[in-house]
Each structure stands twice: as C-alpha cells, then as structure tokens.
Design a protein around this motif. Structure first.
Motif, mmCIF file in Angstrom:
data_model
loop_
_atom_site.group_PDB
_atom_site.id
_atom_site.type_symbol
_atom_site.label_atom_id
_atom_site.label_comp_id
_atom_site.label_asym_id
_atom_site.label_seq_id
_atom_site.Cartn_x
_atom_site.Cartn_y
_atom_site.Cartn_z
ATOM 1 N N UNK A 8 9.518 8.276 2.447
ATOM 2 C CA UNK A 8 9.922 6.864 2.464
ATOM 3 C C UNK A 8 8.808 5.844 2.553
ATOM 4 N N UNK A 9 7.611 6.262 2.978
ATOM 5 C CA UNK A 9 6.539 5.271 3.093
ATOM 6 C C UNK A 9 5.646 5.244 1.856
ATOM 7 N N UNK A 31 9.961 10.510 6.888
ATOM 8 C CA UNK A 31 8.599 9.996 7.057
ATOM 9 C C UNK A 31 7.812 11.033 7.846
ATOM 10 N N UNK A 32 6.494 10.889 7.832
ATOM 11 C CA UNK A 32 5.671 11.883 8.535
ATOM 12 C C UNK A 32 5.502 11.565 10.014
ATOM 13 N N UNK A 39 7.619 0.927 11.194
ATOM 14 C CA UNK A 39 7.168 -0.089 10.231
ATOM 15 C C UNK A 39 8.254 -0.388 9.206
ATOM 16 N N UNK A 40 8.863 0.684 8.681
ATOM 17 C CA UNK A 40 9.907 0.492 7.657
ATOM 18 C C UNK A 40 11.121 -0.198 8.276
ATOM 19 N N UNK A 205 3.491 -1.699 4.404
ATOM 20 C CA UNK A 205 3.007 -0.317 4.452
ATOM 21 C C UNK A 205 1.565 -0.172 4.002
ATOM 22 N N UNK A 206 1.055 -1.200 3.343
ATOM 23 C CA UNK A 206 -0.217 -1.017 2.658
ATOM 24 C C UNK A 206 -1.342 -1.894 3.180
ATOM 25 N N UNK A 207 -2.527 -1.360 3.041
ATOM 26 C CA UNK A 207 -3.725 -2.185 3.191
ATOM 27 C C UNK A 207 -4.460 -2.054 1.867
#
Length: 339
Positions: A8-9, A31-32, A39-40, A205-207
C-alpha cells in the motif's frame, strides 16, 4: 467490494488506494510497518475503519507471508497485488530478485486459494519487462502486444541485475498464469504490464530521495543534471500512474477483464520532450534546463518498435492522459516535497 491491496505504500498502490476509496470500495492494505500504516491513515482521515484498515506483512518473500492478511470479516472479494520486493544493491540475483518476485506472487495466490474462497478476481502488477525482448534493441519492424513474452532464460537472468530485474517480472507473471492453469482456483486473474510509469507522487509517502526510478529522470532534468547533455531515454514508452492505477481498479470491477493480460501504455516519449515541457510550463527552471541545441535524449535514428494498446482501451475503456499533463503534475508534486 471488499478489497485487499498489497504494498500500500508503493508509488502505484498509493494511487490505486485513492481510486478504490473514491469508487466506494472497502480496503485493507498491506504495509511493511506500523509507521507506514499511520502515514497512510492520517492522509485518509475521512475513511473510517470500515473503509480503510491495514495488515502488516514484513517480508512478502517468506512462505505463507499472506496467510493471515487474506482472512477478513467481511470476506474479501478481490485482491490487487502490487507489492514487489526491490533492492538497491543486488549481489545475488537469484536470492534477491528472482526468488522474492516469484514467491511473492505465487505465495499470495496460494494463500487466497487456501484461506479466502470468497475472492473472485486477483489483479497483479507485472511489467513491460515481461513483454519486451531485450535482445532485439529498438526492433523497428515489430509491434509489441499482450502476445509477446520476454524470452529471457534462467542462465541469462543471473548474469547481471538488469537481466535479473526483467527476468523476475517475466518469471513471476508466468508463474501466476501457470498457477491458475494448474490449480484451477476459485478466482480469475488479470495482469497489468506497464512500461515506464510517470506521474505525480503521493507527497505523504515520498521524499525527493525516495522517488521511484521513473520519476527520478524528471527530478534530474529540472535540477540541472541534463543541462550539458540529456541522458538517453532508454524505454521510449510510458503511462501515467493515475491511468495505470485506474486500470488496476477496473481490472477487479469489470467481468470481461477475467484472465486477460493488459499491456498498458499511452505511447511514446523522450527525455528531450520532458525537458521541453518543463521549460514551457516552469520558466523559473530555464537556467538549469537543456536548450534547443543540447545534445541527447531524442528518439533513435533507425526507428522504434510499435505498440498495440487496443485491448486496454476496449476492455477497460481507458482514455489516456497526455505527456504534458503528466509532466506538469509530476513537477508540481515534486515541488510539494521540497524540490
């Protein structure tokens, strides 16, 4: 519909999740870690527990990894499997690329057959890597379609990580079709085979460091890394992540997607076109961007393979976004995370 979404991420899965919720489905996503789940969840505050919940699967390459995740009350009717192991430094292609991809795919199918008899459709994220013939180069007289399979062998697969990646996608998808043929489970499958996936990142979720490989080229271009010379495009066909995500959801919603493979591409693009679009819409980056005379990044002189994307348009009814919209939206999403 009650849906299990794996990974999911991930870049694609985050968009799949948006569309599933938008279409009114109830989703459990794997998710892990709990941190990823939080976060989600915090980005989807309007979705109650009945609409969005989580299952933690730390390592999808373990045998029986999904045995618990596939159990649900109310029971699942569909599964979208986007989770795919990836590693930055591969020293053992078999152990780090081939095994996890194949075990991850067959493992979830086994778990569904064993513990989730209510599931009727499983959609699997595959790749153009399982279609392309990497030994033919640009192959201008060939038209790629769902009929094509990458002919890579086990011996070639372990020669280097690039071969290993392509082979992992090919062998995993083949293993899924073989499973359905041999095991005759209670569900049908549909596989999604995209080439390069571009499009906006989901900012929670991202950088900029954690970008998917395809979008790194967009970041590199507007950050000035192509000013002197534009890097080669490599794969000259692409799809927007939002169109690809919609295909995944339509793959569980449409009866006629059963047991079909979908080659999902919008069409051609080049790195040079990406630079031109950024230059047109984001003049503030002009000094960092390549100019009209900058070499590189164009289409090959001898011509390119053709593509047939008719099935995805006919069966799933998809209308593809254009390159300009995709690049503009991607740059905007990268700015949101500090580009």
């Amino acid at each position: 519909m009650r849906v299990l979404l794996t990974g999911g991420s991930g870049f694609i899965a985050a968009h799949v999740l948006d569309i599933l919720l938008d279409h009114g489905h109830s989703v459990v996503t794997t998710v892990r870690s709990q941190e990823k789940a939080n976060k989600i969840a915090s980005a989807h505050k309007s979705a109650g527990k009945d609409k969005l919940s989580f299952a933690i699967v730390e390592d999808i390459a373990q045998e029986n990894a999904f045995d618990e995740a596939v159990k649900s009350d109310p029971p699942f009717e569909a599964v979208i499997h986007t989770a795919s192991p990836f590693h930055f430094n591969v020293t053992d292609v078999q152990k780090e690329l081939l095994d996890p991809a194949i075990i991850g795919t067959t493992g979830i199918l086994k778990s569904i057959k064993k513990s989730a008899p209510s599931v009727k459709r499983v959609v699997i994220t595959s790749s153009f890597a399982s279609i392309v013939n990497p030994f033919k180069g640009n192959w201008p007289d060939h038209v790629y379609s769902e009929e094509d399979w990458n002919p890579i062998t086990q011996e070639q697969a372990v020669e280097n990580p690039a071969n290993g990646y392509r082979a992992s996608k090919t062998f995993a998808e083949k293993a899924a079709w073989e499973f359905v043929e041999k095991e005759k489970p209670n569900f049908s499958i549909a596989t999604m085979c995209p080439p390069l996936v571009l499009g906006p990142i989901v900012h929670y979720l991202n950088s900029l460091d954690g970008l998917n490989t395809s979008n790194q080229r967009i970041r590199d271009i507007f950050q000035g890394k192509a000013k002197e010379e534009i890097p080669p495009t490599g794969t000259y066909i692409w799809v927007d992540v939002r169109d690809l995500a919609l295909c995944h959801v339509l793959g569980i919603e449409k009866e006629e997607a059963a047991n079909k493979r979908f080659f999902i591409t919008t069409g051609y693009f080049s790195n040079k076109q990406i630079a031109e679009i950024i230059s047109k819409h984001y003049p503030k980056y002009k000094d960092q961007l390549p100019g009209e005379k900058t070499p590189g990044g164009d289409y090959p002189e001898g011509g390119l393979y053709k593509y047939d994307n008719e099935r995805v348009q006919k069966v799933l009814g998809i209308k593809f976004r254009g390159l300009e919209e995709s690049i503009v939206d991607t740059v905007k999403s990268l700015q949101e995370v500090g580009a």
